[in-house]
Scaffold this active site. Structure first.
Site, PDB file in Angstrom:
ATOM      1  N   LYS A 233      -2.807  10.897   7.926  1.00  0.00           N
ATOM      2  CA  LYS A 233      -3.750  11.966   7.534  1.00  0.00           C
ATOM      3  C   LYS A 233      -4.524  12.461   8.765  1.00  0.00           C
ATOM      4  O   LYS A 233      -4.773  13.666   8.902  1.00  0.00           O
ATOM      5  CB  LYS A 233      -4.727  11.453   6.464  1.00  0.00           C
ATOM      6  CG  LYS A 233      -4.069  11.156   5.119  1.00  0.00           C
ATOM      7  CD  LYS A 233      -4.038  12.399   4.273  1.00  0.00           C
ATOM      8  CE  LYS A 233      -3.099  12.445   3.102  1.00  0.00           C
ATOM      9  NZ  LYS A 233      -2.605  11.325   2.414  1.00  0.00           N
TER      10      LYS A 233
ATOM     11  N   LYS B 236      10.056  11.049   2.563  1.00  0.00           N
ATOM     12  CA  LYS B 236       9.876  10.941   1.126  1.00  0.00           C
ATOM     13  C   LYS B 236       9.553  12.275   0.445  1.00  0.00           C
ATOM     14  O   LYS B 236       9.036  13.192   1.081  1.00  0.00           O
ATOM     15  CB  LYS B 236       8.767   9.930   0.827  1.00  0.00           C
ATOM     16  CG  LYS B 236       7.372  10.411   1.125  1.00  0.00           C
ATOM     17  CD  LYS B 236       6.331   9.554   0.397  1.00  0.00           C
ATOM     18  CE  LYS B 236       4.941  10.150   0.611  1.00  0.00           C
ATOM     19  NZ  LYS B 236       3.914   9.653  -0.256  1.00  0.00           N
TER      20      LYS B 236
ATOM     21  N   LYS C  50       3.944  15.618  -2.644  1.00  0.00           N
ATOM     22  CA  LYS C  50       3.215  16.865  -2.899  1.00  0.00           C
ATOM     23  C   LYS C  50       2.830  17.520  -1.590  1.00  0.00           C
ATOM     24  O   LYS C  50       3.033  18.709  -1.397  1.00  0.00           O
ATOM     25  CB  LYS C  50       1.934  16.558  -3.665  1.00  0.00           C
ATOM     26  CG  LYS C  50       2.157  16.163  -5.085  1.00  0.00           C
ATOM     27  CD  LYS C  50       0.837  15.691  -5.688  1.00  0.00           C
ATOM     28  CE  LYS C  50       1.119  14.836  -6.900  1.00  0.00           C
ATOM     29  NZ  LYS C  50       0.068  13.866  -7.153  1.00  0.00           N
TER      30      LYS C  50
HETATM   31  P1  TYM Z   1       0.248   9.554  -5.487  1.00  0.00           P
HETATM   32  O1  TYM Z   1      -0.520  10.489  -6.345  1.00  0.00           O
HETATM   33  O2  TYM Z   1       0.631   9.983  -4.127  1.00  0.00           O
HETATM   34  O3  TYM Z   1       1.559   9.081  -6.224  1.00  0.00           O
HETATM   35  C1  TYM Z   1       1.524   8.537  -7.535  1.00  0.00           C
HETATM   36  C2  TYM Z   1       2.586   7.493  -7.669  1.00  0.00           C
HETATM   37  O4  TYM Z   1       3.865   8.045  -7.363  1.00  0.00           O
HETATM   38  C3  TYM Z   1       4.497   7.249  -6.369  1.00  0.00           C
HETATM   39  N1  TYM Z   1       5.269   8.123  -5.464  1.00  0.00           N
HETATM   40  C4  TYM Z   1       6.516   7.834  -5.055  1.00  0.00           C
HETATM   41  N2  TYM Z   1       7.312   6.795  -5.321  1.00  0.00           N
HETATM   42  C5  TYM Z   1       8.554   6.807  -4.760  1.00  0.00           C
HETATM   43  N3  TYM Z   1       8.999   7.815  -3.959  1.00  0.00           N
HETATM   44  C6  TYM Z   1       8.221   8.876  -3.667  1.00  0.00           C
HETATM   45  N4  TYM Z   1       8.697   9.855  -2.916  1.00  0.00           N
HETATM   46  C7  TYM Z   1       6.906   8.912  -4.220  1.00  0.00           C
HETATM   47  N5  TYM Z   1       5.873   9.788  -4.140  1.00  0.00           N
HETATM   48  C8  TYM Z   1       4.871   9.279  -4.901  1.00  0.00           C
HETATM   49  C9  TYM Z   1       3.373   6.565  -5.607  1.00  0.00           C
HETATM   50  O5  TYM Z   1       3.838   5.378  -5.008  1.00  0.00           O
HETATM   51  C10 TYM Z   1       2.383   6.307  -6.710  1.00  0.00           C
HETATM   52  O6  TYM Z   1       2.708   5.119  -7.374  1.00  0.00           O
HETATM   53  N6  TYM Z   1      -3.304   6.412  -3.978  1.00  0.00           N
HETATM   54  C11 TYM Z   1      -2.411   6.714  -5.080  1.00  0.00           C
HETATM   55  C12 TYM Z   1      -3.134   6.931  -6.398  1.00  0.00           C
HETATM   56  C13 TYM Z   1      -3.941   5.762  -6.800  1.00  0.00           C
HETATM   57  C14 TYM Z   1      -3.427   4.535  -7.321  1.00  0.00           C
HETATM   58  C15 TYM Z   1      -4.580   3.718  -7.543  1.00  0.00           C
HETATM   59  C16 TYM Z   1      -2.155   4.068  -7.629  1.00  0.00           C
HETATM   60  C17 TYM Z   1      -5.293   5.662  -6.722  1.00  0.00           C
HETATM   61  N7  TYM Z   1      -5.664   4.443  -7.177  1.00  0.00           N
HETATM   62  C18 TYM Z   1      -4.456   2.441  -8.058  1.00  0.00           C
HETATM   63  C19 TYM Z   1      -2.035   2.777  -8.135  1.00  0.00           C
HETATM   64  C20 TYM Z   1      -3.173   1.978  -8.342  1.00  0.00           C
HETATM   65  C21 TYM Z   1      -1.662   7.985  -4.717  1.00  0.00           C
HETATM   66  O7  TYM Z   1      -2.123   8.776  -3.941  1.00  0.00           O
HETATM   67  O8  TYM Z   1      -0.520   8.152  -5.407  1.00  0.00           O
END
Ligand code: TYM
Length: 329
Positions: free
Chosen positions: A111, A194, A197
């Protein structure tokens, strides 16, 4: 009963990475575990979204998750900011998280590289808020994709450090979860790591058939194998990774053989991949619209979720405050 928790940031739309990395695993265990699922709107504030966009984002993600199979009767589905106990635990855990540790996380470094003008403290302690989300419900399993592995490691570290420092057993160490298999990393179709978004390379669950087909047909490929059984370059491996997620094993086998004897036609592979993605996503897409427009239903879901989540969070917070020595007269 073991507690399972997962979350997603409240920005954009749900893509195949979110679905296969986290949501699908979560949906599968709703019947057998005590499940919490939330939308991380506080985490989204690190990028300063417009207030109206923030709320719309929560609504969009909520509707898409419900359309994809989250069941509010079985799981607690809630919005992060509606459970203020999480912020209180965040303060406690911030005292145990060291600046150097946070600066070394891959997501922070990434970031900073991409947004050098917005290196705020919230960004630095992003993993602490994430740990608070998990630990406030004393969750044991956290279905996430591979990209969140390091954040989970920090949640484990903080749980351990809290228990050791205060000589208690308040927090179990949470595990990243994928039914005993490796965590999933869903690749993008642009050859750039990967699907995500922020990466702008997503295939979204709300995309229509034409859009999905167009995106898949545009996927980066090479000029094809020249020798039998040669290793696949990354862009081709990515197509096969997606194929393995959405297609039948025989279909994967068919294209593996075509690759191995050098007769593969990428056009055919992409057509099949697009069709199989549509099979997974279009039924979900059909449900998204009706759920999004049902404001009363969305309110009811989040009210139910908030109630369940706050009860669980209040119980944990009381234990944590007691352990730290924050006591009432
Ligand atoms: P975020 O919003 O980026 O993604 C949500 C979930 O989707 C999974 N993910 C992926 N898995 C495999 N391949 C990909 N290309 C891919 N892109 C996204 C992420 O691993 C995630 O599980 N910080 C987290 C949100 C969060 C969270 C938490 C998750 C906040 N608190 C507590 C679990 C537990 C995030 O930004 O995910």
């Amino acid at each position: 009963m073991d507690i399972v928790l997962s979350g997603i940031r409240s920005t954009g739309h749900l893509h195949l990475g979110n679905y296969y990395g986290a949501l699908r695993n979560f949906v599968k265990i709703q019947d057998t575990h005590k499940c919490f699922f939330f939308i991380a709107d506080l985490h989204s504030l690190t990028t300063h979204p417009h207030p109206e966009d923030l709320h719309e984002g929560v609504k969009t993600i909520l509707a898409e998750y419900l359309a994809a199979g989250l069941d509010p009767e079985k799981s607690a589905i809630f919005v992060q900011s509606e459970v203020p106990e999480v912020c209180e635990l965040y303060v406690l855990l911030n005292m145990l998280a060291y600046k150097g540790e946070m600066e070394r996380t891959a997501s922070f470094k990434d970031k900073v590289r991409h947004n050098p003008n917005n290196v705020n403290i919230g960004l630095l302690s992003y993993p602490v808020l994430m740990a608070s989300d998990i630990l406030i419900h004393r969750a044991k399993y956290v279905p996430v994709g591979k990209d969140q592995e390091q954040h989970l490691e920090i949640a484990r570290l903080l749980a351990r450090r809290f228990n050791n420092m205060y000589g208690c057993d308040v927090f179990p160490e949470p595990e990243a979860f994928n039914f005993g298999s490796n965590l999933v990393k869903v690749p993008g179709l642009d050859g750039n790591g990967k699907m995500g978004k922020s990466e702008g390379n997503g295939i979204y669950l709300c995309d229509d058939e034409r859009t999905i087909t167009k995106k898949v047909m545009r996927a980066v490929t090479d000029s094809g194998p020249t020798e039998p059984d040669s290793p696949k370059p990354e862009v081709i491996e990515n197509l096969f990774t997606l194929l393995k997620l959405v297609s039948e094993p025989e279909t994967v086998q068919f294209f593996e053989e075509k690759w191995n004897d050098c007769s593969i036609r990428y056009g055919d592979l992409k057509k099949q991949l697009a069709a199989d993605i549509c099979k997974v996503t279009l039924p979900i897409r059909d449900r998204i619209e009706s759920i999004t427009s049902d404001a009363a239903y969305l309110r009811k879901v989040t009210e139910m979720g908030r109630e369940k989540a706050r009860a669980s969070a209040q119980a944990t917070l009381a234990l944590a405050k007691e352990a730290v020595g924050l006591k009432r007269f």
